[in-house]
Enzyme design. Structure first.
Site, short mmCIF file in Angstrom:
data_model
loop_
_atom_site.label_atom_id
_atom_site.label_comp_id
_atom_site.label_asym_id
_atom_site.label_seq_id
_atom_site.Cartn_x
_atom_site.Cartn_y
_atom_site.Cartn_z
N VAL A 273 0.81 -1.25 0.00
CA VAL A 273 0.02 -0.04 0.05
C VAL A 273 0.96 1.35 0.02
O VAL A 273 0.68 2.25 -0.83
CB VAL A 273 -0.87 -0.15 1.24
CG1 VAL A 273 -1.57 1.36 1.39
CG2 VAL A 273 -1.98 -1.11 1.07
N CYS B 262 -5.50 -10.12 3.23
CA CYS B 262 -6.69 -9.11 3.47
C CYS B 262 -7.90 -9.65 3.68
O CYS B 262 -8.69 -9.52 5.11
CB CYS B 262 -6.72 -8.24 2.27
SG CYS B 262 -5.50 -7.36 1.75
N ARG C 83 1.10 -14.94 1.68
CA ARG C 83 0.25 -14.87 2.86
C ARG C 83 -1.11 -15.43 2.76
O ARG C 83 -1.77 -15.14 1.67
CB ARG C 83 0.06 -13.35 3.26
CG ARG C 83 1.32 -12.75 4.13
CD ARG C 83 1.17 -11.28 4.31
NE ARG C 83 1.29 -10.63 2.97
CZ ARG C 83 0.93 -9.20 3.21
NH1 ARG C 83 0.88 -8.50 4.59
NH2 ARG C 83 1.04 -8.55 1.90
C1 UGA Z 1 -8.29 -7.53 -1.94
C2 UGA Z 1 -9.51 -6.58 -2.78
O1 UGA Z 1 -9.82 -7.12 -3.75
C3 UGA Z 1 -8.82 -5.07 -2.61
O2 UGA Z 1 -9.95 -4.37 -2.94
C4 UGA Z 1 -8.24 -4.58 -1.42
O3 UGA Z 1 -7.73 -3.56 -1.50
C5 UGA Z 1 -7.27 -5.42 -0.81
O4 UGA Z 1 -7.93 -7.04 -0.55
C6 UGA Z 1 -6.72 -5.28 0.56
O5 UGA Z 1 -7.61 -5.12 1.61
O6 UGA Z 1 -5.73 -4.67 0.65
P1 UGA Z 1 -6.02 -8.74 -2.86
O7 UGA Z 1 -6.17 -9.56 -1.66
O8 UGA Z 1 -5.00 -8.10 -3.55
O9 UGA Z 1 -7.34 -7.39 -2.86
O10 UGA Z 1 -6.63 -9.78 -4.31
P2 UGA Z 1 -7.93 -10.04 -4.86
O11 UGA Z 1 -8.01 -9.88 -6.31
O12 UGA Z 1 -9.12 -9.68 -4.25
O13 UGA Z 1 -8.09 -11.62 -4.67
C7 UGA Z 1 -8.02 -12.10 -3.41
C8 UGA Z 1 -8.37 -13.72 -3.58
O14 UGA Z 1 -9.67 -13.97 -4.12
C9 UGA Z 1 -7.19 -14.10 -4.26
O15 UGA Z 1 -6.75 -15.49 -3.68
C10 UGA Z 1 -8.06 -14.62 -5.69
O16 UGA Z 1 -7.46 -15.94 -6.22
C11 UGA Z 1 -9.42 -14.98 -5.10
N1 UGA Z 1 -10.57 -14.76 -6.03
C12 UGA Z 1 -10.73 -13.63 -6.58
C13 UGA Z 1 -11.37 -15.85 -6.41
O17 UGA Z 1 -10.91 -17.13 -5.88
N2 UGA Z 1 -12.24 -15.80 -7.32
C14 UGA Z 1 -12.44 -14.44 -7.89
O18 UGA Z 1 -13.55 -14.42 -8.67
C15 UGA Z 1 -11.76 -13.60 -7.39
#
Ligand code: UGA
Length: 454
Positions: free
Chosen positions: A11, A283, A350
């Site tokens: 961030v 997160c 993580r």
């Molecule tokens: C998440 C949020 O999307 C961000 O908006 C937020 O700022 C961030 O957390 C945070 O709080 O710092 P992030 O954890 O970087 O972002 O990644 P994501 O793209 O949200 O993916 C999270 C997890 O969900 C991954 O393991 C991904 O593979 C999984 N995922 C995502 C799914 O299994 N299915 C989906 O349709 C989308």
């Protein structure tokens, strides 16, 4: 404007790079000597696409240091972007947040400054940070602050892997503040993003049709809650599709078609409905635990949010169950895991599903081979205890494997020569944990293809 940013994690560094690129004078502070040395040498401690390029472009406006004395007094805006990792009981560890607030209080010179909570902090932290800054100032200066500073909340919504794109072209900017002057200052700071008036970097073009970015201005508590409510909603959207996916498998439906069929309803939306082995990362799990913990302080329960967490836990177990269903006996089997990072385009491990799944398979007596295009080094540093074989290539991971499991949907895995891989395996089983591979193509090459959710 002069901006200081405390904390150079995903961030802090992304915010620093973007604001400096937009023309603000930015100083990034971190107590980690190694990180600062690396950044001063033009390198980044994290893997994030285009971050090195943007830092390079922003370099004239950007400096890195360990010292609050060099960064706090001249700042108009100070962002706190330190880690708030989960402690043993699941509640966020606020040690670094408190250190940052005290450091600001110690060095700020009494001129008006806005202290911005950018880290995901528990609801109510705005007031707490304010009291720590005030206390530290009074302790070191021997006089009162005269309230010449204010605390605002500016939650971050960037995703790892697309952090710069999300920061330059956000869906919205949320600012929580009870003070009109700080809102005005943050508005000025973000104006190039809100109005989209900056010339985009060549490698991060502006999305076509993107107009002005909405600014949501709220009180402190609402901004803090928006962050948690957003992450919990995204997590439960994924868990929802995974729960429906379990039923889809039983009734012979295809979860990807179901997701498309419901997602095209604009009230639902197609994004974050990708069924698979579930969410990981630093997160969602942490924020859900914090939300549940905050609710319990007010004698509330959050059954929907808790269910999302439970479904996510089960998704990881389903990998083992599916392999067991297919191979019948796991003891002595060789399983190759493709991907370790919690999502593609990052080396972040993580809460990565891969770690949990690898551990479960090792406990079942499997020989586990792993590969990741960027996270191998970090994995070897952080998970020495895990008895797995680290492979340099996906091909090596496939050698003599009884099954391959796609854990992280890296582009490299989607595009690789699966036909050439097939003869290297003991049995041609592919469990596609992200429903990201081409089922028809793999079946043509003689693979037994297993997806998640039908
Ligand atoms: C998440 C949020 O999307 C961000 O908006 C937020 O700022 C961030 O957390 C945070 O709080 O710092 P992030 O954890 O970087 O972002 O990644 P994501 O793209 O949200 O993916 C999270 C997890 O969900 C991954 O393991 C991904 O593979 C999984 N995922 C995502 C799914 O299994 N299915 C989906 O349709 C989308």
């Amino acid at each position: 404007m002069n901006v200081s940013i405390i904390g150079t994690g995903y961030v802090g560094l992304t915010t620093g790079a973007c604001l400096a690129f937009l023309g603000h004078k930015v100083t990034c502070i971190d107590s980690d000597e190694k990180k600062i040395a690396l950044l001063q040498a033009g390198k980044t401690p994290i893997y994030e696409p285009f971050l090195t390029e943007l830092l390079e472009e922003a370099r004239p406006n950007l400096q890195f240091c360990r010292d609050y004395a060099a960064a706090v007094p001249s700042a108009h805006v100070i962002f706190i972007a330190v880690g708030t990792p989960p402690s043993a009981d699941g509640s966020p560890d606020l040690r670094y947040l408190s250190q940052a607030a005290r450091g600001i209080g110690q060095y700020y010179d009494g001129d008006y400054v806005v202290v911005v909570n950018k880290s995901t902090v528990p609801i109510g932290s705005g007031n707490w940070v304010g009291s720590l800054v005030r206390e530290s100032f009074e302790q070191h200066r021997g006089r009162k602050t005269g309230e010449r500073f204010s605390v605002a909340s500016n939650p971050e919504f960037l995703r790892e892997g697309t952090a710069l794109h999300d920061s330059l072209y956000p869906d919205r900017v949320v600012i929580g503040s009870d003070d009109a002057r700080s809102l005005e200052m943050l508005y000025t700071l973000y104006r190039p993003i809100l109005d989209q008036t900056f010339a985009p970097p060549t490698y991060l073009p502006r999305p076509e049709g993107l107009g002005a970015v909405p600014l949501i201005s709220t009180d402190l508590a609402s901004a803090e809650l928006i962050k948690y409510a957003a992450n919990a909603f995204l997590a439960l959207k994924i868990s929802y599709i995974n729960e429906i996916g379990q039923l889809a498998e039983k009734v012979g439906a295809d979860i990807q078609q179901v997701a498309k069929g419901i997602g095209l309803d604009v009230r639902i939306g197609t994004r974050f409905l990708q069924a698979g082995i579930g969410w990981g990362g630093s997160c969602f799990g942490k924020d859900i635990s914090a939300l549940v913990a905050t609710a319990s302080e007010y004698s509330l329960t959050m059954p929907i949010v808790e269910a999302a967490r439970e479904i996510n836990r089960r998704q990881r177990e389903r990998v083992v169950e599916k392999l067991l269903g297919e191979l019948k006996i796991l003891k002595g089997r060789t399983i190759g895991l493709l991907g370790l990072a919690f999502k593609p385009n990052t080396d972040d491990l993580r809460e990565a599903p891969a770690i949990d799944i690898a551990r479960k398979l090792v406990e079942r007596g499997c020989k586990v081979k792993v590969h990741d295009p960027v996270a191998m080094e970090r994995f070897q540093e952080q998970h020495r205890d895990l008895q797995v074989i680290c492979c340099e290539t996906p091909e090596e991971t496939a050698d003599d494997a009884d099954a391959l499991v796609l854990i992280t949907e890296w582009q490299q895995y989607r595009e690789m020569d699966w036909e050439a891989l097939a003869p290297r395996m003991r049995s041609r089983i592919v469990l596609d944990g992200r429903n990201a591979l081409d089922r028809a193509r793999l079946t043509r090459f003689g693979f037994r293809y297993l997806g998640i959710g039908g």
